[in-house]
Design a protein around this motif. Structure first.
Motif, short mmCIF file in Angstrom:
data_model
loop_
_atom_site.label_atom_id
_atom_site.label_comp_id
_atom_site.label_asym_id
_atom_site.label_seq_id
_atom_site.Cartn_x
_atom_site.Cartn_y
_atom_site.Cartn_z
N LEU A 200 0.86 -1.18 0.00
CA LEU A 200 0.00 0.00 0.00
C LEU A 200 0.90 1.23 0.00
O LEU A 200 1.80 1.35 0.83
CB LEU A 200 -0.88 -0.05 1.25
N LYS A 201 0.68 2.12 -0.96
CA LYS A 201 1.48 3.34 -1.02
C LYS A 201 0.67 4.52 -0.51
O LYS A 201 -0.35 4.89 -1.10
CB LYS A 201 1.93 3.63 -2.46
N ILE A 202 1.13 5.09 0.59
CA ILE A 202 0.44 6.25 1.16
C ILE A 202 0.73 7.46 0.29
O ILE A 202 1.88 7.77 -0.01
CB ILE A 202 0.91 6.51 2.60
N ASP A 203 -0.33 8.14 -0.11
CA ASP A 203 -0.18 9.26 -1.02
C ASP A 203 0.67 10.38 -0.42
O ASP A 203 0.64 10.65 0.77
CB ASP A 203 -1.55 9.82 -1.41
N ARG A 204 1.41 11.00 -1.31
CA ARG A 204 2.34 12.07 -0.97
C ARG A 204 1.69 13.21 -0.17
O ARG A 204 2.31 13.80 0.70
CB ARG A 204 2.92 12.54 -2.30
N SER A 205 0.41 13.49 -0.42
CA SER A 205 -0.25 14.60 0.27
C SER A 205 -0.35 14.33 1.78
O SER A 205 -0.27 15.26 2.58
CB SER A 205 -1.64 14.84 -0.33
N THR A 211 4.34 15.94 9.42
CA THR A 211 5.13 16.76 10.33
C THR A 211 4.46 18.11 10.58
O THR A 211 4.94 18.91 11.37
CB THR A 211 6.55 17.00 9.77
N LEU A 212 3.36 18.35 9.89
CA LEU A 212 2.70 19.64 10.00
C LEU A 212 1.45 19.61 10.87
O LEU A 212 1.15 20.56 11.58
CB LEU A 212 2.32 20.16 8.60
N ASN A 213 0.69 18.55 10.79
CA ASN A 213 -0.53 18.50 11.60
C ASN A 213 -0.84 17.10 12.13
O ASN A 213 -0.47 16.09 11.52
CB ASN A 213 -1.72 19.06 10.81
N LYS A 214 -1.53 17.11 13.26
CA LYS A 214 -1.83 15.88 13.97
C LYS A 214 -2.81 15.00 13.19
O LYS A 214 -2.73 13.78 13.26
CB LYS A 214 -2.42 16.23 15.34
N GLU A 215 -3.70 15.64 12.43
CA GLU A 215 -4.71 14.89 11.68
C GLU A 215 -4.05 13.94 10.68
O GLU A 215 -4.36 12.75 10.62
CB GLU A 215 -5.66 15.83 10.93
N ASP A 216 -3.12 14.47 9.89
CA ASP A 216 -2.45 13.64 8.90
C ASP A 216 -1.59 12.57 9.59
O ASP A 216 -1.52 11.43 9.13
CB ASP A 216 -1.57 14.49 7.97
N ARG A 217 -0.97 12.96 10.68
CA ARG A 217 -0.14 12.00 11.42
C ARG A 217 -1.00 10.85 11.91
O ARG A 217 -0.66 9.68 11.77
CB ARG A 217 0.55 12.71 12.59
N ASP A 218 -2.16 11.17 12.48
CA ASP A 218 -3.07 10.13 12.98
C ASP A 218 -3.61 9.27 11.85
O ASP A 218 -3.73 8.05 11.99
CB ASP A 218 -4.23 10.77 13.76
N LEU A 219 -3.91 9.91 10.73
CA LEU A 219 -4.42 9.15 9.58
C LEU A 219 -3.38 8.17 9.06
O LEU A 219 -3.68 7.02 8.76
CB LEU A 219 -4.81 10.12 8.44
N VAL A 220 -2.13 8.65 8.97
CA VAL A 220 -1.05 7.78 8.47
C VAL A 220 -0.81 6.64 9.45
O VAL A 220 -0.64 5.49 9.06
CB VAL A 220 0.23 8.60 8.21
N LYS A 221 -0.84 6.97 10.73
CA LYS A 221 -0.65 5.95 11.77
C LYS A 221 -1.72 4.86 11.66
O LYS A 221 -1.42 3.66 11.68
CB LYS A 221 -0.70 6.61 13.15
N ALA A 222 -2.97 5.28 11.52
CA ALA A 222 -4.08 4.33 11.41
C ALA A 222 -3.99 3.53 10.11
O ALA A 222 -4.26 2.32 10.09
CB ALA A 222 -5.40 5.09 11.46
N GLU A 250 9.03 5.99 13.18
CA GLU A 250 8.32 5.87 14.45
C GLU A 250 6.95 5.23 14.27
O GLU A 250 6.50 4.46 15.11
CB GLU A 250 8.11 7.27 15.03
N LEU A 251 6.28 5.60 13.18
CA LEU A 251 4.93 5.11 12.94
C LEU A 251 4.91 3.69 12.37
O LEU A 251 3.86 3.11 12.16
CB LEU A 251 4.17 6.06 11.99
N GLY A 252 6.09 3.14 12.10
CA GLY A 252 6.17 1.76 11.64
C GLY A 252 6.08 1.56 10.14
O GLY A 252 5.86 0.44 9.67
N CYS A 253 6.26 2.63 9.37
CA CYS A 253 6.23 2.52 7.92
C CYS A 253 7.42 1.68 7.43
O CYS A 253 8.52 1.78 7.97
CB CYS A 253 6.29 3.92 7.31
N ASP A 254 7.19 0.82 6.44
CA ASP A 254 8.24 -0.11 6.00
C ASP A 254 9.21 0.48 5.00
O ASP A 254 10.42 0.32 5.12
CB ASP A 254 7.58 -1.36 5.38
N ILE A 255 8.66 1.14 3.98
CA ILE A 255 9.48 1.58 2.85
C ILE A 255 9.20 3.05 2.55
O ILE A 255 8.05 3.50 2.67
CB ILE A 255 9.19 0.70 1.60
N ALA A 256 10.24 3.79 2.17
CA ALA A 256 10.06 5.20 1.84
C ALA A 256 10.65 5.50 0.47
O ALA A 256 11.60 4.85 0.02
CB ALA A 256 10.71 6.09 2.89
#
Ligand code: C2E
Ligand code: MG
Ligand code: MG
Ligand code: MG
Length: 281
Positions: A200-205, A211-222, A250-256
Protein backbone atom coordinates in the motif's frame (compact mmCIF):
# COMPACT_ATOMS: atom_id res chain seq x y z
CA UNK A 1 -20.53 47.19 -18.16
CA UNK A 2 -21.92 43.79 -17.30
CA UNK A 3 -22.08 42.94 -20.95
CA UNK A 4 -18.45 43.75 -21.65
CA UNK A 5 -17.36 41.89 -18.51
CA UNK A 6 -19.36 38.92 -19.70
CA UNK A 7 -17.77 39.12 -23.11
CA UNK A 8 -14.29 39.40 -21.67
CA UNK A 9 -14.89 36.42 -19.44
CA UNK A 10 -16.22 34.54 -22.41
CA UNK A 11 -13.29 35.31 -24.69
CA UNK A 12 -10.79 34.61 -21.88
CA UNK A 13 -12.42 31.25 -21.39
CA UNK A 14 -12.32 30.35 -25.08
CA UNK A 15 -8.69 31.40 -25.38
CA UNK A 16 -7.81 29.10 -22.49
CA UNK A 17 -9.88 26.33 -23.96
CA UNK A 18 -8.30 26.88 -27.35
CA UNK A 19 -4.80 26.68 -25.94
CA UNK A 20 -5.67 23.55 -24.04
CA UNK A 21 -7.17 21.86 -27.07
CA UNK A 22 -4.26 22.90 -29.29
CA UNK A 23 -1.72 21.64 -26.77
CA UNK A 24 -3.59 18.38 -26.46
CA UNK A 25 -3.76 17.90 -30.21
CA UNK A 26 -0.09 18.74 -30.54
CA UNK A 27 0.88 16.22 -27.88
CA UNK A 28 -1.41 13.61 -29.36
CA UNK A 29 0.13 14.11 -32.79
CA UNK A 30 3.70 13.88 -31.53
CA UNK A 31 2.89 10.98 -29.21
CA UNK A 32 1.99 8.77 -32.16
CA UNK A 33 5.56 8.46 -33.41
CA UNK A 34 7.37 8.93 -30.10
CA UNK A 35 8.04 5.26 -29.45
CA UNK A 36 9.45 4.72 -32.96
CA UNK A 37 11.60 7.83 -32.65
CA UNK A 38 12.97 6.52 -29.37
CA UNK A 39 11.94 9.57 -27.40
CA UNK A 40 10.98 7.75 -24.21
CA UNK A 41 13.30 6.93 -21.38
CA UNK A 42 12.42 5.07 -18.24
CA UNK A 43 13.69 6.77 -15.10
CA UNK A 44 13.96 5.06 -11.74
CA UNK A 45 13.34 6.29 -8.25
CA UNK A 46 14.85 4.27 -5.40
CA UNK A 47 12.68 2.76 -2.68
CA UNK A 48 14.39 2.57 0.68
CA UNK A 49 13.87 0.36 3.70
CA UNK A 50 12.96 2.79 6.48
CA UNK A 51 14.57 0.75 9.26
CA UNK A 52 17.72 -0.48 7.56
CA UNK A 53 18.26 2.52 5.31
CA UNK A 54 19.13 0.38 2.29
CA UNK A 55 17.66 0.30 -1.20
CA UNK A 56 15.00 -2.37 -1.69
CA UNK A 57 13.99 -1.54 -5.24
CA UNK A 58 12.78 1.21 -7.53
CA UNK A 59 9.72 2.61 -9.24
CA UNK A 60 9.85 3.01 -13.01
CA UNK A 61 8.64 6.48 -14.10
CA UNK A 62 8.40 7.29 -17.77
CA UNK A 63 10.00 10.39 -19.29
CA UNK A 64 9.35 11.82 -22.73
CA UNK A 65 11.61 14.25 -24.54
CA UNK A 66 10.15 15.39 -27.84
CA UNK A 67 12.39 17.48 -30.12
CA UNK A 68 9.57 19.95 -30.82
CA UNK A 69 7.64 20.03 -27.55
CA UNK A 70 10.60 19.59 -25.23
CA UNK A 71 10.11 17.47 -22.15
CA UNK A 72 6.49 16.60 -21.40
CA UNK A 73 5.58 15.18 -17.99
CA UNK A 74 3.69 11.90 -17.50
CA UNK A 75 0.84 13.72 -15.75
CA UNK A 76 0.24 15.42 -19.10
CA UNK A 77 0.97 12.71 -21.66
CA UNK A 78 -0.19 9.54 -19.86
CA UNK A 79 -3.89 10.57 -19.92
CA UNK A 80 -3.56 11.28 -23.66
CA UNK A 81 -1.77 7.98 -24.21
CA UNK A 82 -4.64 6.32 -22.35
CA UNK A 83 -7.42 7.91 -24.35
CA UNK A 84 -5.73 7.14 -27.67
CA UNK A 85 -4.81 3.55 -26.82
CA UNK A 86 -1.13 4.41 -27.26
CA UNK A 87 -0.61 3.41 -23.62
CA UNK A 88 -0.71 -0.24 -24.72
CA UNK A 89 2.59 -0.20 -26.70
CA UNK A 90 4.07 2.48 -24.43
CA UNK A 91 3.19 0.47 -21.32
CA UNK A 92 4.78 -2.63 -22.83
CA UNK A 93 7.93 -0.63 -23.49
CA UNK A 94 8.07 0.43 -19.82
CA UNK A 95 7.62 -3.17 -18.61
CA UNK A 96 10.31 -4.47 -20.97
CA UNK A 97 12.84 -1.74 -20.23
CA UNK A 98 12.41 -1.81 -16.48
CA UNK A 99 12.71 -5.59 -16.26
CA UNK A 100 15.85 -5.57 -18.37
CA UNK A 101 17.25 -2.88 -16.13
CA UNK A 102 16.28 -4.89 -13.04
CA UNK A 103 18.20 -7.90 -14.34
CA UNK A 104 21.28 -5.76 -14.93
CA UNK A 105 20.97 -4.04 -11.58
CA UNK A 106 20.61 -7.35 -9.74
CA UNK A 107 23.65 -8.86 -11.41
CA UNK A 108 25.67 -5.84 -10.52
CA UNK A 109 24.80 -5.73 -6.87
CA UNK A 110 23.66 -9.31 -6.17
CA UNK A 111 20.59 -8.10 -4.45
CA UNK A 112 16.93 -8.95 -4.51
CA UNK A 113 15.69 -5.60 -5.72
CA UNK A 114 12.08 -5.15 -6.77
CA UNK A 115 10.77 -3.10 -9.68
CA UNK A 116 7.48 -1.23 -9.45
CA UNK A 117 5.70 -0.38 -12.70
CA UNK A 118 2.57 1.78 -12.96
CA UNK A 119 -0.36 0.21 -14.82
CA UNK A 120 -3.19 2.14 -16.48
CA UNK A 121 -6.79 0.91 -16.50
CA UNK A 122 -6.82 0.33 -20.25
CA UNK A 123 -3.78 -1.92 -20.08
CA UNK A 124 -6.08 -4.47 -18.44
CA UNK A 125 -8.40 -4.36 -21.39
CA UNK A 126 -5.62 -5.55 -23.67
CA UNK A 127 -6.07 -9.30 -23.62
CA UNK A 128 -2.38 -9.79 -24.29
CA UNK A 129 -1.16 -8.23 -21.03
CA UNK A 130 -0.63 -11.42 -19.04
CA UNK A 131 1.22 -13.31 -21.75
CA UNK A 132 3.30 -10.22 -22.45
CA UNK A 133 4.28 -9.92 -18.78
CA UNK A 134 5.16 -13.62 -18.67
CA UNK A 135 7.36 -13.30 -21.73
CA UNK A 136 9.04 -10.12 -20.49
CA UNK A 137 9.86 -11.76 -17.14
CA UNK A 138 11.18 -14.78 -18.97
CA UNK A 139 13.28 -12.76 -21.45
CA UNK A 140 14.83 -10.71 -18.65
CA UNK A 141 15.24 -13.82 -16.51
CA UNK A 142 13.58 -12.10 -13.57
CA UNK A 143 11.29 -13.99 -11.19
CA UNK A 144 7.69 -12.77 -10.97
CA UNK A 145 7.81 -11.73 -7.31
CA UNK A 146 10.43 -9.08 -8.18
CA UNK A 147 7.83 -7.23 -10.21
CA UNK A 148 5.21 -4.99 -8.59
CA UNK A 149 2.37 -3.38 -10.47
CA UNK A 150 1.19 -0.09 -9.01
CA UNK A 151 -2.49 0.43 -9.52
CA UNK A 152 -4.63 3.37 -8.50
CA UNK A 153 -8.23 2.73 -7.64
CA UNK A 154 -9.16 4.27 -10.97
CA UNK A 155 -8.32 0.88 -12.43
CA UNK A 156 -10.58 -0.91 -10.04
CA UNK A 157 -13.50 1.48 -10.26
CA UNK A 158 -14.04 0.22 -13.76
CA UNK A 159 -15.57 -2.79 -12.02
CA UNK A 160 -15.36 -4.93 -15.12
CA UNK A 161 -14.86 -8.66 -15.26
CA UNK A 162 -11.70 -8.30 -17.35
CA UNK A 163 -10.10 -6.27 -14.55
CA UNK A 164 -10.91 -8.95 -11.98
CA UNK A 165 -9.63 -11.64 -14.32
CA UNK A 166 -6.40 -9.82 -15.13
CA UNK A 167 -5.70 -9.14 -11.45
CA UNK A 168 -6.35 -12.77 -10.57
CA UNK A 169 -4.04 -13.90 -13.39
CA UNK A 170 -1.29 -11.53 -12.28
CA UNK A 171 -1.67 -12.79 -8.73
CA UNK A 172 -1.38 -16.39 -9.95
CA UNK A 173 1.75 -15.43 -11.85
CA UNK A 174 3.28 -14.29 -8.58
CA UNK A 175 3.56 -10.63 -9.51
CA UNK A 176 3.01 -8.24 -6.56
CA UNK A 177 0.17 -5.74 -6.53
CA UNK A 178 0.53 -2.33 -4.97
CA UNK A 179 -2.24 0.18 -4.29
CA UNK A 180 -0.91 3.55 -5.43
CA UNK A 181 -1.93 6.97 -4.07
CA UNK A 182 -3.80 5.42 -1.16
CA UNK A 183 -6.17 7.83 0.54
CA UNK A 184 -6.93 10.03 -2.45
CA UNK A 185 -9.85 8.03 -3.81
CA UNK A 186 -13.28 7.20 -2.52
CA UNK A 187 -13.30 3.51 -1.80
CA UNK A 188 -9.75 2.27 -1.54
CA UNK A 189 -10.72 0.31 1.58
CA UNK A 190 -13.29 -1.85 -0.14
CA UNK A 191 -10.83 -2.59 -2.94
CA UNK A 192 -8.27 -3.71 -0.39
CA UNK A 193 -10.83 -6.18 0.88
CA UNK A 194 -11.80 -7.39 -2.57
CA UNK A 195 -8.40 -7.79 -4.24
CA UNK A 196 -5.15 -9.41 -3.20
CA UNK A 197 -2.77 -6.51 -2.66
CA UNK A 198 0.76 -6.89 -1.30
CA UNK A 199 1.70 -3.27 -0.80
CA UNK A 200 0.00 0.00 0.00
CA UNK A 201 1.48 3.34 -1.02
CA UNK A 202 0.44 6.25 1.16
CA UNK A 203 -0.18 9.26 -1.02
CA UNK A 204 2.34 12.07 -0.97
CA UNK A 205 -0.25 14.60 0.27
CA UNK A 206 -0.56 12.72 3.60
CA UNK A 207 3.19 12.22 3.93
CA UNK A 208 3.62 15.93 3.42
CA UNK A 209 1.25 16.63 6.29
CA UNK A 210 2.61 14.31 8.96
CA UNK A 211 5.13 16.76 10.33
CA UNK A 212 2.70 19.64 10.00
CA UNK A 213 -0.53 18.50 11.60
CA UNK A 214 -1.83 15.88 13.97
CA UNK A 215 -4.71 14.89 11.68
CA UNK A 216 -2.45 13.64 8.90
CA UNK A 217 -0.14 12.00 11.42
CA UNK A 218 -3.07 10.13 12.98
CA UNK A 219 -4.42 9.15 9.58
CA UNK A 220 -1.05 7.78 8.47
CA UNK A 221 -0.65 5.95 11.77
CA UNK A 222 -4.08 4.33 11.41
CA UNK A 223 -3.42 3.49 7.75
CA UNK A 224 -0.17 1.74 8.64
CA UNK A 225 -1.86 -0.26 11.42
CA UNK A 226 -4.70 -1.22 9.10
CA UNK A 227 -2.32 -2.20 6.28
CA UNK A 228 -0.18 -4.31 8.59
CA UNK A 229 -3.21 -6.12 9.94
CA UNK A 230 -3.99 -7.04 6.32
CA UNK A 231 -0.39 -8.18 5.84
CA UNK A 232 0.48 -5.37 3.47
CA UNK A 233 3.83 -3.65 3.31
CA UNK A 234 3.52 0.11 3.60
CA UNK A 235 5.35 2.47 1.25
CA UNK A 236 5.37 6.22 1.88
CA UNK A 237 5.71 8.27 -1.29
CA UNK A 238 6.95 11.82 -1.58
CA UNK A 239 9.30 11.76 1.42
CA UNK A 240 11.24 15.01 1.21
CA UNK A 241 12.70 15.65 4.65
CA UNK A 242 14.56 13.79 7.37
CA UNK A 243 11.82 14.82 9.81
CA UNK A 244 9.22 13.03 7.70
CA UNK A 245 11.45 9.99 7.48
CA UNK A 246 12.05 9.69 11.24
CA UNK A 247 8.37 10.15 11.94
CA UNK A 248 7.49 7.45 9.39
CA UNK A 249 10.00 5.20 11.11
CA UNK A 250 8.32 5.87 14.45
CA UNK A 251 4.93 5.11 12.94
CA UNK A 252 6.17 1.76 11.64
CA UNK A 253 6.23 2.52 7.92
CA UNK A 254 8.24 -0.11 6.00
CA UNK A 255 9.48 1.58 2.85
CA UNK A 256 10.06 5.20 1.84
CA UNK A 257 10.47 6.88 -1.51
CA UNK A 258 10.97 10.53 -2.35
CA UNK A 259 13.20 13.45 -3.19
CA UNK A 260 14.89 13.14 0.21
CA UNK A 261 16.73 10.12 -1.18
CA UNK A 262 16.59 10.87 -4.88
CA UNK A 263 14.49 12.19 -7.71
CA UNK A 264 13.74 9.70 -10.48
CA UNK A 265 17.04 9.17 -12.34
CA UNK A 266 18.09 7.44 -15.58
CA UNK A 267 19.33 3.83 -15.54
CA UNK A 268 23.00 4.72 -15.85
CA UNK A 269 22.75 6.77 -12.65
CA UNK A 270 20.57 4.28 -10.81
CA UNK A 271 23.15 1.53 -11.34
CA UNK A 272 25.68 3.46 -9.25
CA UNK A 273 23.24 5.06 -6.85
CA UNK A 274 24.05 4.72 -3.16
CA UNK A 275 21.99 5.93 -0.24
CA UNK A 276 23.93 8.69 1.44
CA UNK A 277 21.23 9.80 3.82
CA UNK A 278 19.98 7.84 6.79
CA UNK A 279 17.95 8.78 9.81
CA UNK A 280 20.15 9.97 12.62
CA UNK A 281 18.70 8.09 15.53
P1 C2E B 1 2.84 8.03 -9.23
O1 C2E B 1 2.88 6.63 -9.70
O2 C2E B 1 2.07 8.31 -7.99
O3 C2E B 1 4.37 8.46 -9.09
C1 C2E B 1 4.88 9.30 -8.11
C2 C2E B 1 5.13 10.71 -8.64
O4 C2E B 1 5.61 11.53 -7.58
C3 C2E B 1 6.20 10.77 -9.73
O5 C2E B 1 5.85 11.84 -10.61
C4 C2E B 1 7.44 11.15 -8.94
O6 C2E B 1 8.45 11.76 -9.72
C5 C2E B 1 6.86 12.10 -7.93
N1 C2E B 1 7.66 12.17 -6.70
C6 C2E B 1 8.43 11.22 -6.15
N2 C2E B 1 9.00 11.64 -5.00
C7 C2E B 1 8.57 12.91 -4.83
C8 C2E B 1 8.81 13.90 -3.80
O7 C2E B 1 9.53 13.69 -2.82
N3 C2E B 1 8.18 15.10 -3.95
C9 C2E B 1 7.37 15.38 -5.00
N4 C2E B 1 6.81 16.57 -5.07
N5 C2E B 1 7.12 14.47 -5.98
C10 C2E B 1 7.70 13.25 -5.89
P2 C2E B 1 5.97 11.67 -12.20
O8 C2E B 1 7.21 10.90 -12.53
O9 C2E B 1 5.79 13.01 -12.80
O10 C2E B 1 4.72 10.76 -12.55
C11 C2E B 1 3.41 11.20 -12.36
C12 C2E B 1 2.42 10.09 -12.54
O11 C2E B 1 2.39 9.65 -13.89
C13 C2E B 1 2.70 8.84 -11.71
O12 C2E B 1 2.26 9.01 -10.38
C14 C2E B 1 1.93 7.80 -12.49
O13 C2E B 1 0.58 7.82 -12.11
C15 C2E B 1 2.07 8.30 -13.92
N6 C2E B 1 3.12 7.54 -14.62
C16 C2E B 1 4.44 7.75 -14.68
N7 C2E B 1 5.06 6.81 -15.44
C17 C2E B 1 4.09 5.96 -15.85
C18 C2E B 1 4.07 4.76 -16.66
O14 C2E B 1 5.10 4.24 -17.13
N8 C2E B 1 2.84 4.19 -16.89
C19 C2E B 1 1.69 4.71 -16.35
N9 C2E B 1 0.54 4.07 -16.62
N10 C2E B 1 1.68 5.80 -15.58
C20 C2E B 1 2.86 6.43 -15.33
MG1 MG C 1 3.26 4.88 -8.81
MG1 MG D 1 1.72 7.43 -6.28
MG1 MG E 1 -0.09 9.41 -8.98
Amino acid sequence: QAKSLGRNTYSFFTKEMNDMILRRLEIEGRLHGALERNEFEVYYQPKVNVRGGCIVGAEALLRWLDPMLGSVGPDEFIPIAESTGLIIPIGKYVIEQSLQFLALWENDHRRDYTMAVNLSPCQFRDGGLISFVKKALNDANVSAERLEFEITEGVLMVGKAYVDNALAELYKLGVKLSMDDFGTGYSSLSYLRKYEFDLLKIDRSFVNGITLNKEDRDLVKATIAMAHSLNLLVVAEGVETVEQLSLLDELGCDIAQGYYFSKPIPARKMIDFQISKITDK
